[in-house]
Motif scaffolding. Structure first.
Motif, PDB file in Angstrom:
ATOM      1  N   LEU A  74       4.385 -13.323 -11.329  1.00 41.35           N
ATOM      2  CA  LEU A  74       4.500 -14.756 -11.594  1.00 41.35           C
ATOM      3  C   LEU A  74       5.861 -15.271 -11.187  1.00 41.35           C
ATOM      4  O   LEU A  74       6.859 -14.546 -11.269  1.00 41.35           O
ATOM      5  CB  LEU A  74       4.259 -15.073 -13.077  1.00 41.35           C
ATOM      6  CG  LEU A  74       2.820 -15.521 -13.402  1.00 41.35           C
ATOM      7  CD1 LEU A  74       1.930 -14.311 -13.538  1.00 41.35           C
ATOM      8  CD2 LEU A  74       2.770 -16.373 -14.632  1.00 41.35           C
ATOM      9  N   SER A  75       5.883 -16.516 -10.742  1.00 40.87           N
ATOM     10  CA  SER A  75       7.133 -17.173 -10.369  1.00 40.87           C
ATOM     11  C   SER A  75       6.981 -18.667 -10.605  1.00 40.87           C
ATOM     12  O   SER A  75       5.855 -19.174 -10.736  1.00 40.87           O
ATOM     13  CB  SER A  75       7.477 -16.907  -8.901  1.00 40.87           C
ATOM     14  OG  SER A  75       6.438 -17.381  -8.051  1.00 40.87           O
ATOM     15  N   ARG A  76       8.092 -19.374 -10.665  1.00 43.02           N
ATOM     16  CA  ARG A  76       8.016 -20.829 -10.746  1.00 43.02           C
ATOM     17  C   ARG A  76       7.304 -21.334  -9.499  1.00 43.02           C
ATOM     18  O   ARG A  76       7.538 -20.853  -8.393  1.00 43.02           O
ATOM     19  CB  ARG A  76       9.408 -21.434 -10.878  1.00 43.02           C
ATOM     20  CG  ARG A  76      10.039 -21.169 -12.239  1.00 43.02           C
ATOM     21  CD  ARG A  76      11.434 -21.779 -12.349  1.00 43.02           C
ATOM     22  NE  ARG A  76      11.971 -21.603 -13.701  1.00 43.02           N
ATOM     23  CZ  ARG A  76      12.583 -20.510 -14.121  1.00 43.02           C
ATOM     24  NH1 ARG A  76      12.732 -19.491 -13.282  1.00 43.02           N
ATOM     25  NH2 ARG A  76      13.031 -20.416 -15.350  1.00 43.02           N
ATOM     26  N   SER A  77       6.453 -22.336  -9.677  1.00 45.52           N
ATOM     27  CA  SER A  77       5.571 -22.728  -8.591  1.00 45.52           C
ATOM     28  C   SER A  77       6.284 -23.522  -7.507  1.00 45.52           C
ATOM     29  O   SER A  77       7.144 -24.364  -7.776  1.00 45.52           O
ATOM     30  CB  SER A  77       4.396 -23.540  -9.122  1.00 45.52           C
ATOM     31  OG  SER A  77       3.473 -23.796  -8.066  1.00 45.52           O
ATOM     32  N   SER A  78       5.887 -23.243  -6.284  1.00 39.20           N
ATOM     33  CA  SER A  78       6.308 -24.033  -5.138  1.00 39.20           C
ATOM     34  C   SER A  78       5.257 -25.077  -4.784  1.00 39.20           C
ATOM     35  O   SER A  78       5.431 -25.843  -3.840  1.00 39.20           O
ATOM     36  CB  SER A  78       6.539 -23.107  -3.927  1.00 39.20           C
ATOM     37  OG  SER A  78       5.359 -22.363  -3.636  1.00 39.20           O
ATOM     38  N   LYS A  79       4.178 -25.097  -5.558  1.00 39.20           N
ATOM     39  CA  LYS A  79       3.061 -26.008  -5.302  1.00 39.20           C
ATOM     40  C   LYS A  79       3.225 -27.260  -6.164  1.00 39.20           C
ATOM     41  O   LYS A  79       3.317 -27.163  -7.391  1.00 39.20           O
ATOM     42  CB  LYS A  79       1.737 -25.306  -5.649  1.00 39.20           C
ATOM     43  CG  LYS A  79       0.496 -26.081  -5.252  1.00 39.20           C
ATOM     44  CD  LYS A  79       0.214 -25.930  -3.784  1.00 39.20           C
ATOM     45  CE  LYS A  79      -1.140 -26.529  -3.437  1.00 39.20           C
ATOM     46  NZ  LYS A  79      -1.380 -26.473  -1.980  1.00 39.20           N
ATOM     47  N   GLY A 112      -0.962 -17.461 -18.238  1.00 39.04           N
ATOM     48  CA  GLY A 112      -0.473 -18.658 -18.908  1.00 39.04           C
ATOM     49  C   GLY A 112       0.484 -18.327 -20.034  1.00 39.04           C
ATOM     50  O   GLY A 112       1.544 -18.955 -20.183  1.00 39.04           O
ATOM     51  N   ALA A 113       0.121 -17.345 -20.839  1.00 42.94           N
ATOM     52  CA  ALA A 113       0.985 -16.943 -21.956  1.00 42.94           C
ATOM     53  C   ALA A 113       2.287 -16.328 -21.458  1.00 42.94           C
ATOM     54  O   ALA A 113       3.378 -16.630 -21.956  1.00 42.94           O
ATOM     55  CB  ALA A 113       0.239 -15.959 -22.855  1.00 42.94           C
ATOM     56  N   PHE A 114       2.196 -15.456 -20.444  1.00 41.84           N
ATOM     57  CA  PHE A 114       3.391 -14.799 -19.905  1.00 41.84           C
ATOM     58  C   PHE A 114       4.348 -15.827 -19.307  1.00 41.84           C
ATOM     59  O   PHE A 114       5.585 -15.688 -19.439  1.00 41.84           O
ATOM     60  CB  PHE A 114       2.982 -13.780 -18.843  1.00 41.84           C
ATOM     61  CG  PHE A 114       4.141 -13.080 -18.191  1.00 41.84           C
ATOM     62  CD1 PHE A 114       4.838 -12.090 -18.850  1.00 41.84           C
ATOM     63  CD2 PHE A 114       4.537 -13.420 -16.902  1.00 41.84           C
ATOM     64  CE1 PHE A 114       5.909 -11.436 -18.252  1.00 41.84           C
ATOM     65  CE2 PHE A 114       5.603 -12.776 -16.288  1.00 41.84           C
ATOM     66  CZ  PHE A 114       6.291 -11.781 -16.964  1.00 41.84           C
ATOM     67  N   ALA A 115       3.814 -16.857 -18.659  1.00 42.54           N
ATOM     68  CA  ALA A 115       4.667 -17.876 -18.050  1.00 42.54           C
ATOM     69  C   ALA A 115       5.601 -18.503 -19.082  1.00 42.54           C
ATOM     70  O   ALA A 115       6.785 -18.739 -18.813  1.00 42.54           O
ATOM     71  CB  ALA A 115       3.810 -18.952 -17.393  1.00 42.54           C
ATOM     72  N   GLN A 117       6.356 -17.102 -22.170  1.00 41.89           N
ATOM     73  CA  GLN A 117       7.182 -16.064 -22.769  1.00 41.89           C
ATOM     74  C   GLN A 117       8.306 -15.597 -21.844  1.00 41.89           C
ATOM     75  O   GLN A 117       9.379 -15.193 -22.307  1.00 41.89           O
ATOM     76  CB  GLN A 117       6.287 -14.880 -23.171  1.00 41.89           C
ATOM     77  CG  GLN A 117       5.354 -15.211 -24.326  1.00 41.89           C
ATOM     78  CD  GLN A 117       4.097 -14.330 -24.346  1.00 41.89           C
ATOM     79  OE1 GLN A 117       3.617 -13.906 -23.313  1.00 41.89           O
ATOM     80  NE2 GLN A 117       3.568 -14.084 -25.540  1.00 41.89           N
ATOM     81  N   ALA A 118       8.069 -15.683 -20.519  1.00 43.13           N
ATOM     82  CA  ALA A 118       9.056 -15.201 -19.554  1.00 43.13           C
ATOM     83  C   ALA A 118      10.039 -16.276 -19.127  1.00 43.13           C
ATOM     84  O   ALA A 118      10.864 -16.043 -18.242  1.00 43.13           O
ATOM     85  CB  ALA A 118       8.335 -14.643 -18.329  1.00 43.13           C
ATOM     86  N   GLY A 119       9.953 -17.445 -19.749  1.00 41.81           N
ATOM     87  CA  GLY A 119      10.893 -18.511 -19.441  1.00 41.81           C
ATOM     88  C   GLY A 119      10.640 -19.210 -18.125  1.00 41.81           C
ATOM     89  O   GLY A 119      11.560 -19.813 -17.549  1.00 41.81           O
ATOM     90  N   LEU A 120       9.400 -19.157 -17.627  1.00 47.76           N
ATOM     91  CA  LEU A 120       9.070 -19.796 -16.359  1.00 47.76           C
ATOM     92  C   LEU A 120       8.602 -21.240 -16.535  1.00 47.76           C
ATOM     93  O   LEU A 120       8.377 -21.939 -15.545  1.00 47.76           O
ATOM     94  CB  LEU A 120       7.979 -18.985 -15.638  1.00 47.76           C
ATOM     95  CG  LEU A 120       8.378 -17.551 -15.248  1.00 47.76           C
ATOM     96  CD1 LEU A 120       7.187 -16.797 -14.686  1.00 47.76           C
ATOM     97  CD2 LEU A 120       9.524 -17.558 -14.244  1.00 47.76           C
ATOM     98  N   ILE A 121       8.452 -21.673 -17.785  1.00 44.72           N
ATOM     99  CA  ILE A 121       8.034 -23.034 -18.083  1.00 44.72           C
ATOM    100  C   ILE A 121       9.223 -23.821 -18.624  1.00 44.72           C
ATOM    101  O   ILE A 121       9.985 -23.312 -19.462  1.00 44.72           O
ATOM    102  CB  ILE A 121       6.882 -23.042 -19.113  1.00 44.72           C
ATOM    103  CG1 ILE A 121       5.696 -22.219 -18.603  1.00 44.72           C
ATOM    104  CG2 ILE A 121       6.435 -24.464 -19.437  1.00 44.72           C
ATOM    105  CD1 ILE A 121       5.067 -22.737 -17.345  1.00 44.72           C
ATOM    106  N   ASP A 122       9.383 -25.041 -18.169  1.00 39.47           N
ATOM    107  CA  ASP A 122      10.430 -25.920 -18.667  1.00 39.47           C
ATOM    108  C   ASP A 122      10.325 -26.007 -20.193  1.00 39.47           C
ATOM    109  O   ASP A 122       9.279 -26.383 -20.726  1.00 39.47           O
ATOM    110  CB  ASP A 122      10.259 -27.307 -18.041  1.00 39.47           C
ATOM    111  CG  ASP A 122      11.338 -28.298 -18.466  1.00 39.47           C
ATOM    112  OD1 ASP A 122      12.091 -28.013 -19.407  1.00 39.47           O
ATOM    113  OD2 ASP A 122      11.398 -29.381 -17.844  1.00 39.47           O
ATOM    114  N   PRO A 123      11.373 -25.635 -20.922  1.00 36.26           N
ATOM    115  CA  PRO A 123      11.306 -25.676 -22.389  1.00 36.26           C
ATOM    116  C   PRO A 123      10.889 -27.038 -22.934  1.00 36.26           C
ATOM    117  O   PRO A 123      10.285 -27.123 -24.014  1.00 36.26           O
ATOM    118  CB  PRO A 123      12.732 -25.318 -22.813  1.00 36.26           C
ATOM    119  CG  PRO A 123      13.281 -24.522 -21.677  1.00 36.26           C
ATOM    120  CD  PRO A 123      12.677 -25.120 -20.448  1.00 36.26           C
ATOM    121  N   ALA A 124      11.187 -28.096 -22.210  1.00 34.68           N
ATOM    122  CA  ALA A 124      10.818 -29.439 -22.666  1.00 34.68           C
ATOM    123  C   ALA A 124       9.303 -29.636 -22.706  1.00 34.68           C
ATOM    124  O   ALA A 124       8.805 -30.543 -23.383  1.00 34.68           O
ATOM    125  CB  ALA A 124      11.450 -30.495 -21.765  1.00 34.68           C
TER     126      ALA A 124
END
Length: 399
Positions: A74-79, A112-115, A117-124
């Protein structure tokens, strides 16, 4: 020559639905493995413990089944409009390859859950309490998946009372939406690659007397070949062992899968199936009947709409693949497919089907547009949980 040291790579071992896999952030992988290629394949094979001629994956994280021989990046999306990119590799157990040709629907839940937990989602975007909507770009197949992940105290909620047949313990429910899971064009990428809801395959007389077998060939969630259980000598109530302990049965079903794959335009010849084990799937369907699930729980015909048994990587799955569940939901919603007919025909937007471990309800929204069937989304509920996190270790010279 001095022996190679082991290196350690940050990783998380997760259950998603009825599968398990090793999850990585792209940025944590060794530099040579951050791009597709042999180095990445070799790394994932060593992590999982393949290829293993013993078929046990003792020297790795794999569990010697198609459901437990998986890696995810998983990575932050480029899409645009998406939060994360999700790439899935199905690691062959005793063969030397990693199949990147399809998605894993079960591990889409864990993605979705890992994203989060791994800090890949904007905390906001993560509520203190409630549901976090994660828009996932499924890079293998170029599709969007929306995961609705429960959050408590700003963290992914993993425990709960949602029961999923095939998983021993209850957990928190995660709802998945697979957007536009089927293609609307023509050719091998279309929802019905042949243009037909039912085709007749030419097969060896030794497999099906008369050499003709009806099949629904569909691209939805994952390319899938559906046949009627009765036409290949089954009832649709078979437990896992009845198929997996019968080498002749597995060989017949693999031959049918190869024939269907050729008809779908996915491989050029029968030999191509051996190099493409993850897709297409093959499944057999039947009208409802009573049977006993692998847990010992009785499943009554009146509780389900149809029976489905599906194979993954050459073996009957212990429950049901998430992507195949999307294919089931889609095919069930379209009148005239073998799945729809097994469920009683007519129009429907949801079905509950029986599989070896119990039952599962899936839904799909289908419509006839300009003479073609289109499916806007398929929906199902799963759960996910971190089993272990830290580092996975591999010899430095293994990739």
């Amino acid at each position: 020559m001095a022996p190679a040291p082991q290196i350690r790579i940050p990783a998380t071992y997760m259950r998603g639905g009825t599968s398990k896999g090793v999850f990585f952030r792209l940025e944590d992988l060794p530099e040579t493995c951050r791009v597709p290629g042999l180095a990445r394949d070799r790394l994932f094979q060593r992590v999982i413990g393949s290829p293993d001629p013993y078929g046990k994956q003792i020297d790795g994280m794999g569990g010697a089944t198609s459901s437990t021989s998986k890696c995810v990046i998983l990575s932050r999306s480029s899409k645009p409009g998406h939060d994360v990119d999700y790439l899935y590799g199905q690691v062959a157990i005793d063969s030397d390859f990693v199949d990147w040709s399809g998605n894993c629907g079960n591990l889409s839940t864990a993605a979705g859950a890992f994203a989060i937990q791994a800090g890949l989602i904007d905390p906001a975007l993560v509520p203190e309490n409630g549901t976090c909507t994660v828009r996932i770009w499924q890079a293998n197949i170029g599709k969007t998946i929306i995961a609705h992940v429960p959050v408590t105290g700003g963290q992914v909620q993993e425990t709960g009372d949602f029961d999923l047949d095939g998983v021993t313990f209850p957990a928190a429910e995660i709802v998945l939406e697979f957007l536009d899971p089927a293609e609307a064009g023509e050719g091998s990428g279309a929802m019905f690659p042949t243009g037909n809801p039912v085709d007749v395959l030419e097969v060896p007389d030794s497999i099906v007397p008369g050499g003709r077998l009806r099949a629904t060939l569909i691209n939805a969630g994952i390319p899938t070949i559906f046949v009627n259980a009765a036409e290949i000598g089954y009832h649709g109530t078979e437990p896992q062992g009845a198929i997996n302990e019968d080498p002749a049965a597995l060989a017949r079903l693999e031959t049918l899968r190869a024939i269907g794959a050729m008809r779908m335009g996915l491989i050029a010849d029968m030999d191509g199936a051996a190099r493409r084990q993850h897709t297409p799937k093959i499944a057999f369907v039947a009208p409802p009947a009573d049977y006993t699930a692998s847990s010992g729980t009785p499943v009554r015909a009146g509780e389900i709409d149809l029976l489905v048994r599906a194979l993954s990587m050459g073996k009957l799955h212990h429950a049901m693949m998430g992507t195949a569940s999307v294919a089931i939901a889609t095919a069930a919603s379209i009148p005239g497919t073998l799945v729809n007919l097994a469920a009683g025909g007519g129009t429907r937007d949801a079905v509950r089907f029986g599989h070896p471990s119990g039952t599962l309800r899936v839904g799909a929204q289908a419509a006839l547009v300009d003479g073609r069937w289109q499916v806007t989304k398929a929906v199902m509920s799963r759960s996910a949980r971190i089993l272990m996190e830290g580092w996975v270790r591999v010899p430095a010279d293994s990739f």
